[in-house]
Write a protein that holds these residues in place. Structure first.
Motif, PDB file in Angstrom:
ATOM      1  N   VAL A 102      29.452  39.971  30.341  1.00  0.00           N
ATOM      2  CA  VAL A 102      30.283  39.732  31.521  1.00  0.00           C
ATOM      3  C   VAL A 102      30.041  38.332  32.077  1.00  0.00           C
ATOM      4  N   ARG A 130      34.705  35.086  30.378  1.00  0.00           N
ATOM      5  CA  ARG A 130      35.621  35.363  31.482  1.00  0.00           C
ATOM      6  C   ARG A 130      36.581  36.495  31.137  1.00  0.00           C
ATOM      7  N   HIS A 131      36.976  36.581  29.884  1.00  0.00           N
ATOM      8  CA  HIS A 131      37.881  37.655  29.468  1.00  0.00           C
ATOM      9  C   HIS A 131      37.187  39.017  29.579  1.00  0.00           C
ATOM     10  N   SER A 144      34.684  39.724  31.519  1.00  0.00           N
ATOM     11  CA  SER A 144      34.490  39.995  32.945  1.00  0.00           C
ATOM     12  C   SER A 144      35.753  40.561  33.578  1.00  0.00           C
ATOM     13  N   ALA A 145      36.899  39.944  33.284  1.00  0.00           N
ATOM     14  CA  ALA A 145      38.152  40.415  33.863  1.00  0.00           C
ATOM     15  C   ALA A 145      38.527  41.798  33.352  1.00  0.00           C
ATOM     16  N   ALA A 146      38.182  42.103  32.097  1.00  0.00           N
ATOM     17  CA  ALA A 146      38.560  43.389  31.515  1.00  0.00           C
ATOM     18  C   ALA A 146      37.632  44.523  31.944  1.00  0.00           C
ATOM     19  N   GLU A 159      35.029  44.571  34.577  1.00  0.00           N
ATOM     20  CA  GLU A 159      34.553  44.747  35.946  1.00  0.00           C
ATOM     21  C   GLU A 159      35.317  45.815  36.727  1.00  0.00           C
ATOM     22  N   PRO A 160      36.646  45.911  36.636  1.00  0.00           N
ATOM     23  CA  PRO A 160      37.322  46.986  37.394  1.00  0.00           C
ATOM     24  C   PRO A 160      36.886  48.383  36.981  1.00  0.00           C
TER      25      PRO A 160
END
Length: 325
Positions: free
Chosen positions: A161, A165-166, A168-170, A172-173
């Protein structure tokens, strides 16, 4: 106030040039050199100002600064530790006195709130003749294995993460959404998927430990000094060398904080798992005493459970402080 132009100038903190190695040196050595060269900037006044020879005033300032170095810090730790522990002891003593007073005066029936002296007597009996100690080991094993499993997943995922960045964006939610599910709600599913026994309890503990360790790992890596990382990259450190010699050592105190906080949740997970999935530890003992309305016995087991969590929490805290030094 007059000034003497002929007097030597006041000493200023010297700034040593970054420690560099020959170009042919191994990358991990150059990374370590970059960390060593950047650490004085992070610690600043801990090392004190250097002085020019013959300047008495600056020499006195240096002596005073040196007294605040590592040796003085170690000497001040016992006093700081006493100041940290004393308020907790005073508050605990006050609460016990109030509790004893309320119980002895009959304001609350003993079946709901036994007196501390009665709980202490029961605890001594449980530890000596009641075999309470044998229930501690199963709960401890479940908590340790769950913490190890949770850390084994959270540490590499936290690095992913941080690095991508990809990712992390995928991720974290979904990671955040997973924390809205109560552990008790997962226990029946784990029984259906994994059956009864040690494994589902360990998995439940790992699920509780996972998020604190992941969060502490990402936070520790994202708050690294960019100058240190840049210096290591300038010296030719690759991704693996950077992780091993720069990122992981500097983020280690934050990671240990996550492990320390996660372990207490792992003990909770072990008790909850034994409530739902059975077992041979303190959770099973608490469940049995609850069914028997043995309030004094419940308080006795809770004290042992709290002592177990506090002991491990304190040991990990000591390891964290030792690592930070």
């Amino acid at each position: 106030m007059s000034t003497d132009l002929g007097a030597p100038a006041a000493a200023t903190p010297s700034q040593d040039p970054p420690a560099t190695l020959p170009t042919g040196a191994p990358a991990h050595d150059r990374s370590s050199a970059a960390v060593r060269s950047a650490r004085p900037r992070a610690r600043g006044a801990a090392t004190g100002a250097t002085t020019t020879a013959g300047t008495v005033t600056a020499g006195a300032a240096t002596s005073g600064t040196a007294a605040t170095g590592p040796a003085a810090t170690r000497a001040a730790r016992p006093a700081a530790r006493r100041r940290r522990i004393l308020p907790a002891l005073v508050l605990g003593a006050v609460l016990v006195v109030v509790w004893e007073t309320v119980a002895r005066t009959g304001l609350v029936p003993a079946v709901f709130l036994p007196a501390p002296t009665a709980v202490a007597e029961r605890l001594a009996e449980d530890l000596t003749t009641g075999g309470l100690a044998r229930y501690v080991l199963p709960t401890l094993v479940e908590a340790v294995l769950g913490s190890a499993l949770g850390a084994a997943v959270a540490l590499p995922l936290g690095y992913l993460v941080f690095r991508s960045r990809h990712a992390s964006a995928a991720l974290e939610p979904y990671i955040a959404a997973s924390q809205a599910i109560p552990a008790v709600a997962l226990a029946p599913l784990l029984v259906l998927w994994l059956g009864y026994g040690l494994l589902p309890i360990v998995v439940l503990c790992a699920l509780l430990v996972f998020f604190p360790i992941l969060l502490a790992t990402v936070l520790g890596l994202r708050t690294l000094d960019p100058d240190v990382v840049a210096a290591a990259r300038l010296d030719g450190a690759g991704s693996w060398s950077l992780l091993r010699h720069v990122e992981l050592p500097l983020a280690w105190p934050s990671i240990l904080t996550g492990v320390r906080n996660g372990f207490t949740l792992s003990v909770t997970g072990a008790v909850v798992g034994e409530f739902v999935m059975g077992g041979h530890g303190l959770g099973m003992l608490l469940s049995a005493r609850g069914l028997a309305a043995d309030t004094t016995g419940i308080f006795s087991a809770l004290i042992v459970l709290c002592a177990l969590a506090m002991t491990i929490y304190g040991l990990l805290g000591a390891l964290e402080r030792r690592t930070a030094d």
